[in-house]
Scaffold this motif. Structure first.
Motif, PDB file in Angstrom:
ATOM      1  N   ALA A  53       0.845  -1.190   0.000  1.00  0.00           N
ATOM      2  CA  ALA A  53       0.000   0.000   0.000  1.00  0.00           C
ATOM      3  C   ALA A  53       0.881   1.241   0.000  1.00  0.00           C
ATOM      4  CB  ALA A  53      -0.904  -0.005   1.228  1.00  0.00           C
ATOM      5  N   GLY A  54       0.525   2.200  -0.846  1.00  0.00           N
ATOM      6  CA  GLY A  54       1.260   3.455  -0.918  1.00  0.00           C
ATOM      7  C   GLY A  54       2.457   3.433  -1.845  1.00  0.00           C
ATOM      8  N   ASP A  55       2.807   2.273  -2.386  1.00  0.00           N
ATOM      9  CA  ASP A  55       3.950   2.196  -3.303  1.00  0.00           C
ATOM     10  C   ASP A  55       3.690   3.050  -4.547  1.00  0.00           C
ATOM     11  OD1 ASP A  55       5.499   0.537  -1.764  1.00  0.00           O
ATOM     12  OD2 ASP A  55       5.134  -1.264  -2.938  1.00  0.00           O
ATOM     13  N   GLN A  56       4.778   3.614  -5.073  1.00  0.00           N
ATOM     14  CA  GLN A  56       4.708   4.369  -6.308  1.00  0.00           C
ATOM     15  C   GLN A  56       5.440   3.575  -7.374  1.00  0.00           C
ATOM     16  OE1 GLN A  56       5.447   8.530  -6.189  1.00  0.00           O
ATOM     17  NE2 GLN A  56       4.593   8.753  -4.138  1.00  0.00           N
ATOM     18  N   LEU A  57       4.685   3.100  -8.375  1.00  0.00           N
ATOM     19  CA  LEU A  57       5.239   2.271  -9.431  1.00  0.00           C
ATOM     20  C   LEU A  57       5.268   3.029 -10.744  1.00  0.00           C
ATOM     21  CD1 LEU A  57       3.492   0.252  -7.440  1.00  0.00           C
ATOM     22  CD2 LEU A  57       4.138  -1.377  -9.175  1.00  0.00           C
ATOM     23  N   GLU A  58       6.323   2.775 -11.497  1.00  0.00           N
ATOM     24  CA  GLU A  58       6.430   3.243 -12.876  1.00  0.00           C
ATOM     25  C   GLU A  58       6.693   1.999 -13.701  1.00  0.00           C
ATOM     26  OE1 GLU A  58       6.021   6.346 -14.142  1.00  0.00           O
ATOM     27  OE2 GLU A  58       5.643   7.155 -12.148  1.00  0.00           O
ATOM     28  N   ILE A  59       5.861   1.776 -14.707  1.00  0.00           N
ATOM     29  CA  ILE A  59       6.052   0.669 -15.634  1.00  0.00           C
ATOM     30  C   ILE A  59       6.231   1.272 -17.014  1.00  0.00           C
ATOM     31  CG2 ILE A  59       5.063  -1.395 -16.663  1.00  0.00           C
ATOM     32  CD1 ILE A  59       3.479  -1.800 -14.067  1.00  0.00           C
ATOM     33  N   VAL A  60       7.375   0.955 -17.622  1.00  0.00           N
ATOM     34  CA  VAL A  60       7.702   1.486 -18.933  1.00  0.00           C
ATOM     35  C   VAL A  60       7.770   0.327 -19.918  1.00  0.00           C
ATOM     36  CG1 VAL A  60       9.403   2.765 -20.270  1.00  0.00           C
ATOM     37  CG2 VAL A  60       9.007   3.362 -17.882  1.00  0.00           C
ATOM     38  N   VAL A  61       7.056   0.458 -21.033  1.00  0.00           N
ATOM     39  CA  VAL A  61       7.054  -0.571 -22.063  1.00  0.00           C
ATOM     40  C   VAL A  61       7.992  -0.132 -23.177  1.00  0.00           C
ATOM     41  CG1 VAL A  61       5.625  -1.830 -23.718  1.00  0.00           C
ATOM     42  CG2 VAL A  61       4.649  -1.137 -21.525  1.00  0.00           C
ATOM     43  N   ALA A  62       8.930  -1.015 -23.529  1.00  0.00           N
ATOM     44  CA  ALA A  62       9.853  -0.731 -24.617  1.00  0.00           C
ATOM     45  C   ALA A  62       9.126  -0.866 -25.959  1.00  0.00           C
ATOM     46  CB  ALA A  62      11.040  -1.689 -24.576  1.00  0.00           C
ATOM     47  N   VAL A  63       9.316   0.118 -26.807  1.00  0.00           N
ATOM     48  CA  VAL A  63       8.672   0.125 -28.122  1.00  0.00           C
ATOM     49  C   VAL A  63       9.764   0.106 -29.179  1.00  0.00           C
ATOM     50  CG1 VAL A  63       7.146   1.389 -29.661  1.00  0.00           C
ATOM     51  CG2 VAL A  63       6.706   1.416 -27.199  1.00  0.00           C
ATOM     52  N   GLY A  64       9.697  -0.867 -30.068  1.00  0.00           N
ATOM     53  CA  GLY A  64      10.680  -0.952 -31.145  1.00  0.00           C
ATOM     54  C   GLY A  64      10.279  -0.051 -32.300  1.00  0.00           C
ATOM     55  N   GLY A  65      11.205   0.255 -33.108  1.00  0.00           N
ATOM     56  CA  GLY A  65      10.922   1.103 -34.260  1.00  0.00           C
ATOM     57  C   GLY A  65      12.205   1.396 -35.015  1.00  0.00           C
ATOM     58  N   GLY A  66      12.055   2.190 -35.991  1.00  0.00           N
ATOM     59  CA  GLY A  66      13.267   2.470 -36.721  1.00  0.00           C
ATOM     60  C   GLY A  66      13.149   3.598 -37.646  1.00  0.00           C
TER      61      GLY A  66
END
Length: 66
Positions: A53-66
Motif C-alpha cells: 500500500a502506498g507504493d509508487q510504481l512506474e512501468i515502462v514498455v519498450a517500443v521498437g521502431g526504426g
C-alpha cells in the motif's frame, strides 16, 4: 489498498507481487521495466517482490521502431 501507477492512483483489492500485477495489466511477455519507489525491480524478482500500500510504481514498455 491504493498504489500510484504511472502517476495515477490505482486501487488493489488484495496484496500482490509485481508479477501478479503485470498479469492483471496484461504486460506479461512484453519488454518492460518496473520501478517501485525509485528502485528498479529486476525481472528475476517480479514473482517475489511484494507490492505494498502506498507504493509508487512506474512501468515502462519498450517500443521498437526504426
Amino acid at each position: 489498498m491504493n498504489i500510484t501507477l504511472n502517476g495515477e492512483t490505482r486501487p488493489l483489492q488484495t496484496p500482490c507481487t509485481v508479477l501478479e500485477l503485470l498479469q492483471e495489466l496484461d504486460y506479461v511477455g512484453k519488454r518492460i521495466a518496473v520501478e517501485i519507489n525509485g528502485d528498479i525491480v529486476p525481472k528475476s524478482q517480479h514473482a517475489t517482490h511484494q507490492v505494498n500500500a502506498g507504493d509508487q510504481l512506474e512501468i515502462v514498455v519498450a517500443v521498437g521502431g526504426g
